[in-house]
Design a protein around this motif. Structure first.
Motif, PDB file in Angstrom:
ATOM      1  N   TYR A  63      -4.827  16.537 -35.905  1.00 18.90           N
ATOM      2  CA  TYR A  63      -5.452  17.770 -36.382  1.00 18.90           C
ATOM      3  C   TYR A  63      -6.751  17.951 -35.632  1.00 18.90           C
ATOM      4  CZ  TYR A  63      -7.675  21.152 -39.443  1.00 18.90           C
ATOM      5  OH  TYR A  63      -8.309  22.260 -39.923  1.00 18.90           O
ATOM      6  N   PRO A  64      -7.187  19.190 -35.342  1.00 23.69           N
ATOM      7  CA  PRO A  64      -6.415  20.432 -35.430  1.00 23.69           C
ATOM      8  C   PRO A  64      -5.479  20.573 -34.226  1.00 23.69           C
ATOM      9  CG  PRO A  64      -8.662  20.863 -34.682  1.00 23.69           C
ATOM     10  CD  PRO A  64      -8.565  19.385 -34.904  1.00 23.69           C
ATOM     11  N   ASP A  65      -4.878  21.756 -34.084  1.00 20.93           N
ATOM     12  CA  ASP A  65      -3.974  21.997 -32.966  1.00 20.93           C
ATOM     13  C   ASP A  65      -4.771  22.023 -31.653  1.00 20.93           C
ATOM     14  OD1 ASP A  65      -4.790  24.492 -34.524  1.00 20.93           O
ATOM     15  OD2 ASP A  65      -4.413  25.312 -32.527  1.00 20.93           O
ATOM     16  N   ILE A  66      -4.118  21.601 -30.580  1.00 20.01           N
ATOM     17  CA  ILE A  66      -4.767  21.629 -29.265  1.00 20.01           C
ATOM     18  C   ILE A  66      -3.715  22.009 -28.227  1.00 20.01           C
ATOM     19  CG2 ILE A  66      -4.401  19.135 -28.886  1.00 20.01           C
ATOM     20  CD1 ILE A  66      -7.069  19.108 -27.344  1.00 20.01           C
ATOM     21  N   THR A  67      -4.113  22.845 -27.274  1.00 20.30           N
ATOM     22  CA  THR A  67      -3.224  23.130 -26.153  1.00 20.30           C
ATOM     23  C   THR A  67      -4.017  22.944 -24.871  1.00 20.30           C
ATOM     24  OG1 THR A  67      -3.788  25.475 -26.257  1.00 20.30           O
ATOM     25  CG2 THR A  67      -1.768  24.808 -27.374  1.00 20.30           C
ATOM     26  N   GLY A  68      -3.320  22.492 -23.842  1.00 15.05           N
ATOM     27  CA  GLY A  68      -3.982  22.254 -22.566  1.00 15.05           C
ATOM     28  C   GLY A  68      -3.174  22.844 -21.424  1.00 15.05           C
ATOM     29  N   LYS A  69      -3.884  23.314 -20.404  1.00 15.32           N
ATOM     30  CA  LYS A  69      -3.212  23.849 -19.222  1.00 15.32           C
ATOM     31  C   LYS A  69      -4.073  23.524 -18.004  1.00 15.32           C
ATOM     32  CE  LYS A  69      -0.640  27.987 -17.837  1.00 15.32           C
ATOM     33  NZ  LYS A  69       0.142  27.149 -16.952  1.00 15.32           N
ATOM     34  N   VAL A  70      -3.420  23.024 -16.953  1.00 14.83           N
ATOM     35  CA  VAL A  70      -4.169  22.667 -15.748  1.00 14.83           C
ATOM     36  C   VAL A  70      -4.118  23.829 -14.772  1.00 14.83           C
ATOM     37  CG1 VAL A  70      -4.297  21.088 -13.782  1.00 14.83           C
ATOM     38  CG2 VAL A  70      -3.716  20.209 -16.062  1.00 14.83           C
ATOM     39  N   ARG A  71      -5.274  24.213 -14.259  1.00 13.95           N
ATOM     40  CA  ARG A  71      -5.302  25.239 -13.207  1.00 13.95           C
ATOM     41  C   ARG A  71      -5.939  24.636 -11.962  1.00 13.95           C
ATOM     42  NH1 ARG A  71     -10.946  27.022 -13.414  1.00 13.95           N
ATOM     43  NH2 ARG A  71     -11.564  26.533 -15.539  1.00 13.95           N
ATOM     44  N   MET A  72      -5.525  25.196 -10.810  1.00 15.80           N
ATOM     45  CA  MET A  72      -6.075  24.738  -9.538  1.00 15.80           C
ATOM     46  C   MET A  72      -7.334  25.554  -9.264  1.00 15.80           C
ATOM     47  SD  MET A  72      -4.148  22.398  -8.542  1.00 15.80           S
ATOM     48  CE  MET A  72      -2.493  21.783  -8.832  1.00 15.80           C
ATOM     49  N   ASP A  73      -8.404  24.862  -8.924  1.00 10.16           N
ATOM     50  CA  ASP A  73      -9.650  25.552  -8.611  1.00 10.16           C
ATOM     51  C   ASP A  73     -10.153  24.947  -7.298  1.00 10.16           C
ATOM     52  OD1 ASP A  73     -11.952  26.958  -8.593  1.00 10.16           O
ATOM     53  OD2 ASP A  73     -12.859  25.984 -10.336  1.00 10.16           O
ATOM     54  N   GLY A  74      -9.731  25.532  -6.192  1.00 12.85           N
ATOM     55  CA  GLY A  74     -10.069  24.968  -4.888  1.00 12.85           C
ATOM     56  C   GLY A  74      -9.504  23.560  -4.779  1.00 12.85           C
ATOM     57  N   PRO A  75     -10.343  22.566  -4.502  1.00 13.78           N
ATOM     58  CA  PRO A  75      -9.848  21.196  -4.349  1.00 13.78           C
ATOM     59  C   PRO A  75      -9.631  20.500  -5.695  1.00 13.78           C
ATOM     60  CG  PRO A  75     -12.209  21.272  -4.004  1.00 13.78           C
ATOM     61  CD  PRO A  75     -11.782  22.686  -4.267  1.00 13.78           C
ATOM     62  N   GLN A  76      -9.952  21.211  -6.788  1.00 15.70           N
ATOM     63  CA  GLN A  76      -9.979  20.555  -8.095  1.00 15.70           C
ATOM     64  C   GLN A  76      -8.811  20.959  -8.974  1.00 15.70           C
ATOM     65  OE1 GLN A  76     -13.748  21.515  -9.951  1.00 15.70           O
ATOM     66  NE2 GLN A  76     -14.082  19.364 -10.381  1.00 15.70           N
ATOM     67  N   ARG A  77      -8.393  20.002  -9.818  1.00 16.59           N
ATOM     68  CA  ARG A  77      -7.517  20.357 -10.938  1.00 16.59           C
ATOM     69  C   ARG A  77      -8.416  20.419 -12.172  1.00 16.59           C
ATOM     70  NH1 ARG A  77      -3.182  15.584 -10.517  1.00 16.59           N
ATOM     71  NH2 ARG A  77      -5.142  14.493 -10.137  1.00 16.59           N
ATOM     72  N   VAL A  78      -8.396  21.552 -12.831  1.00 16.88           N
ATOM     73  CA  VAL A  78      -9.232  21.705 -14.025  1.00 16.88           C
ATOM     74  C   VAL A  78      -8.310  21.863 -15.234  1.00 16.88           C
ATOM     75  CG1 VAL A  78     -10.908  23.168 -15.214  1.00 16.88           C
ATOM     76  CG2 VAL A  78     -11.176  22.695 -12.768  1.00 16.88           C
ATOM     77  N   LEU A  79      -8.555  21.048 -16.251  1.00 12.04           N
ATOM     78  CA  LEU A  79      -7.771  21.128 -17.489  1.00 12.04           C
ATOM     79  C   LEU A  79      -8.531  21.999 -18.482  1.00 12.04           C
ATOM     80  CD1 LEU A  79      -5.618  20.341 -19.550  1.00 12.04           C
ATOM     81  CD2 LEU A  79      -6.751  18.132 -19.815  1.00 12.04           C
ATOM     82  N   ASP A  80      -7.911  23.138 -18.823  1.00 15.01           N
ATOM     83  CA  ASP A  80      -8.494  24.031 -19.836  1.00 15.01           C
ATOM     84  C   ASP A  80      -7.886  23.696 -21.187  1.00 15.01           C
ATOM     85  OD1 ASP A  80     -10.239  25.688 -18.308  1.00 15.01           O
ATOM     86  OD2 ASP A  80      -8.475  26.624 -17.407  1.00 15.01           O
ATOM     87  N   LEU A  81      -8.740  23.558 -22.194  1.00 11.62           N
ATOM     88  CA  LEU A  81      -8.279  23.192 -23.533  1.00 11.62           C
ATOM     89  C   LEU A  81      -8.642  24.278 -24.526  1.00 11.62           C
ATOM     90  CD1 LEU A  81      -9.612  19.539 -23.489  1.00 11.62           C
ATOM     91  CD2 LEU A  81      -7.211  20.218 -23.330  1.00 11.62           C
ATOM     92  N   ALA A  82      -7.739  24.514 -25.464  1.00 12.85           N
ATOM     93  CA  ALA A  82      -8.045  25.393 -26.597  1.00 12.85           C
ATOM     94  C   ALA A  82      -7.787  24.577 -27.853  1.00 12.85           C
ATOM     95  CB  ALA A  82      -7.158  26.628 -26.560  1.00 12.85           C
TER      96      ALA A  82
END
Ligand SMILES: [Cu+2]
Length: 539
Positions: A237-256
Motif C-alpha cells: 500500500y498504496p498503489d504505485i506504477t512505474g514507467k521508464v523513459r529514455m532521456d538522452g543517455p539516461q533511463r529515467v523511472l517515473d513513478l506515480a
C-alpha cells in the motif's frame, strides 16, 4: 478510550467517529493486522535502551482491537524493571494509560514479556522503558495497527446461518399469526372467520416488517463492507506504477504513487527517512540477479522520478518504503516495471543526477549461496568477502540469527562507514514476492516513524517525563528523556566485536516458510557493497 475520540486513519483524513461503526464490521470480518513491510508484520529491535543492551520482539495482533505480544531480553547483570506503554499517534501522550509492567519469564534472567491492547487503527509507538541500578532508558518502537485482509465467510457457515435465519423468520411469523388468531379463542373452540382474518392481517404485517428488516439489514451490511474494504490495507500500500523513459543517455523511472488510493489533486506529505522521502528497491524478476536501493525525488504531488542505475534490461519488482507525515503510518508500495536496455548513445547531457546514496549490484545467480550449518561466503567484486555465520536451520517465527562478518581484500576486518546513518541496510524478499522487509541492525521498523514518535514525545511530554530517572544516568544529567534521539545511540554502536571481527547483526524472524533472498548492504572505503545470500525457511 481516548483513542476513539479523535484521529485520522491515513492521509485521507477519515475521522474516527465512523470508526465505531466499522469496528463492528471489522470485528466480524476478522482481519489481520500488519506492519509497513509486505507480509512481515512482527517488529524487532536490537540496541541500547538507555544504558541497557536489549533485544525486543513485538508480535502484532491478528485483529484490531488486538493484543500485541512483547518480549524484552535485557543484557544486564543486575535485575531490571521493564514496562510498556502504547502511544497512539493521534491522541495526546497524556491520554495514554499507565505503563504495563513486564512479567519476568520463569527461569530466565532479565527476560520479560507483556501484552498491550492496540485499541484502534493507525500508528502506535510501543514505548519500552527499562529501569535499574544503571539508570533508566526508554525507546519508541513504531508499529502499524491496521486491517490488511478480509477473511471469506466459509460456504457451509453461510448455509447454516441462512437456515437458522429462515427458522427464525418463519417461526416468528407463525408465532404472531398464532397469537393474533387464537389468543381470544376459548380453549377447544375453533377460530371464527374474524379470528382467521386477524391472523392473516398480523401475518402479512409481520412478513412486511421482516422483509424491510432483511432488505435494510442487507443494505447496511453492504455499506459497512464497502467502508471496511475502503480501509483495508493489503500487503502492499498504496498503489504505485512505474514507467521508464529514455532521456538522452539516461533511463529515467517515473513513478506515480497513490493515484487510486488518493484524490486526484492530493499531494503526498511524507516524512523523510535518513533525508530521503522514498527508499526504493528494484529487484530483477525470476533470477533476482540484479538489485538496486535508490531514492526517487519528487516531481509532483504524487509523482517521483529516479535515474535508473546501470542494471540489465528486464522486468523488475519495485518496493517503495514511505512514511506519512501526519499519521506516522509507514507502508511499502509494490508493483513491477519493465526496464529496457540502456540507450547506446554518446550523449553526456544528464538531466537527473543520481542520489549519492543510490546503490546497486548485478551478480551471477550462481554466486548466491544457501546453507545452514556452515559459514556461507559471498565474494565481493572489490575482493573482500562477507561471511554469513553458520546458524541452526531457519524456522518460521524464530530468531534468524542474521550475523554477517565483513572482511576486506587483505583478510582484515573491514572498516565500516555509516551508510545513510546505519552500519547496514538489508532487504529480505520471499522469492514469490509475498514478503518484503527492509532491515537495519537496530530493527525492521521505519526510522521515519520512530522519529515521528520521538518528536511527539518531545513536544507533548518533555517536562512530564524528564524527571523519570534519566538524570540518574551517567552523562545524562538534566537531559530530557523524550528529547533524546535514541536512533543516534544505536547508530553509534560499535560494529567490531571483542575478537576484532567487523560484524553486522540484523534482528529478524522470517514470517512464513519458503525460499528467501537476503541482500546485505554496507559502506567501506567510500563504496556501498552488497552481499547476497539465499535462505530456506522451514515451517
Ligand atoms: Cu535502510
Amino acid at each position: 478510550m481516548a483513542g476513539f475520540a479523535v484521529g485520522r486513519l491515513d492521509e485521507k483524513g477519515e475521522t474516527m467517529n465512523r470508526l465505531t461503526r466499522w469496528l463492528i464490521a471489522i470485528l466480524i470480518f476478522a482481519p489481520f493486522a500488519a506492519h509497513a513491510h509486505v507480509g512481515s508484520p512482527d517488529v524487532f529491535f536490537e540496541g541500547n535502551v538507555g544504558p541497557y543492551p536489549a533485544h525486543i520482539t513485538i508480535r502484532m495482533p491478528t485483529v484490531v482491537p488486538g493484543r500485541a505480544e512483547i518480549s524484552v531480553h535485557v543484557d544486564a547483570d543486575q535485575p531490571v524493571e521493564v514496562s510498556f506503554l502504547p502511544v497512539f499517534s493521534q491522541t495526546a501522550v497524556s491520554n495514554a494509560p499507565p505503563p504495563d509492567a513486564g512479567v519476568p519469564i520463569l527461569g530466565e534472567t532479565n527476560y520479560y514479556s507483556g501484552e498491550l491492547w492496540l485499541m484502534t487503527f493507525g500508528a502506535y509507538s510501543i514505548q519500552v522503558q527499562i529501569h535499574g541500578a544503571a539508570g533508566s532508558g526508554s525507546i519508541e518502537i513504531p508499529v502499524n495497527s491496521l486491517a490488511t485482509s478480509q477473511l471469506p465467510l466459509p460456504g457451509y457457515l453461510g448455509k447454516i446461518l441462512i437456515a437458522l435465519a429462515l427458522v427464525l423468520v418463519i417461526g416468528g411469523i407463525a408465532v404472531i399469526v398464532g397469537a393474533a388468531r387464537e389468543a381470544t379463542v376459548e380453549p377447544g373452540a375453533t377460530p371464527t372467520p374474524r379470528d382467521r382474518r386477524k391472523g392473516w392481517i398480523a401475518g402479512s404485517v409481520t412478513t412486511l416488517v421482516f422483509v424491510v428488516m432483511i432488505v435494510g439489514g442487507n443494505a447496511w451490511w453492504k455499506s459497512e463492507e464497502k467502508d471496511f474494504r475502503k480501509h483495508l490495507r493489503g500487503g502492499a500500500y498504496p498503489d504505485i506504477t512505474g514507467k521508464v523513459r529514455m532521456d538522452g543517455p539516461q533511463r529515467v523511472l517515473d513513478l506515480a504513487i497513490g493515484n487510486k488510493a488518493f484524490e486526484p489533486d492530493y499531494s503526498l506529505s511524507l516524512l523523510p527517512d535518513h533525508g530521503k522521502l522514498l527508499h526504493f528497491f528494484l529487484i530483477r524478476e525470476d533470477d533476482e540477479d540484479a538489485f538496486a536501493h535508490i531514492h526517487p525525488v519528487r516531481t509532483g504531488g504524487k509523482t517521483f522520478a529516479v535515474a535508473v542505475p546501470p542494471l540489465p534490461a528486464g522486468r523488475y519488482r519495485m518496493f517503495c518504503d514511505l512514511t506519512f507525515e501526519r499519521t506516522g503510518l509507514s507502508f511499502t508500495a509494490a508493483d513491477t516495471v519493465e526496464i529496457p536496455a540502456a540507450p547506446e548513445t554518446t550523449a553526456t547531457n544528464i538531466t537527473l543526477a543520481p542520489d549519492p546514496d543510490d546503490s546497486w549490484a548485478v551478480y551471477p545467480a550462481a554466486s548466491v549461496k544457501q546453507g545452514n550449518g556452515t559459514n556461507l561466503i559471498y565474494n565481493l567484486p572489490s575482493g573482500g568477502r562477507v561471511v554469513w555465520r553458520a546458524h541452526p536451520p531457519l524456522r518460521v517465527h524464530q530468531d534468524a540469527g542474521l550475523q554477517f562478518e565483513i572482511w576486506d581484500a587483505d583478510g582484515h576486518a573491514a572498516s565500516l562507514e555509516p551508510y545513510m546513518g546505519m552500519v547496514s541496510h538489508a532487504a529480505v524478499l520471499r522469492r514469490d514476492g509475498s514478503v518484503f522487509a527492509h532491515l537495519h541492525p537496530s530493527g525492521n521498523f521505519s526510522m521515519a516513524a520512530q522519529g515521528f514518535f520521538q518528536a511527539k514525545m518531545n513536544r507533548e511530554s518533555g517536562d512530564k517525563t524528564s524527571g523519570d530517572g534519566m538524570a540518574g544516568m551517567p552523562g545524562m544529567e538534566g537531559m530530557n528523556m523524550a528529547g533524546m534521539d535514541h536512533s543516534k545511540m544505536h547508530h553509534a554502536m560499535p560494529h567490531l566485536t571483542k575478537d576484532g571481527v567487523a560484524l553486522i547483526s540484523l534482528p529478524y524472524e522470517f514470517p512464513s516458510a519458503g525460499d528467501y533472498r537476503v541482500w546485505v548492504q554496507f559502506k567501506t572505503g567510500g563504496q556501498v557493497q552488497t552481499a547476497v545470500f539465499d535462505a530456506s525457511v522451514a515451517p
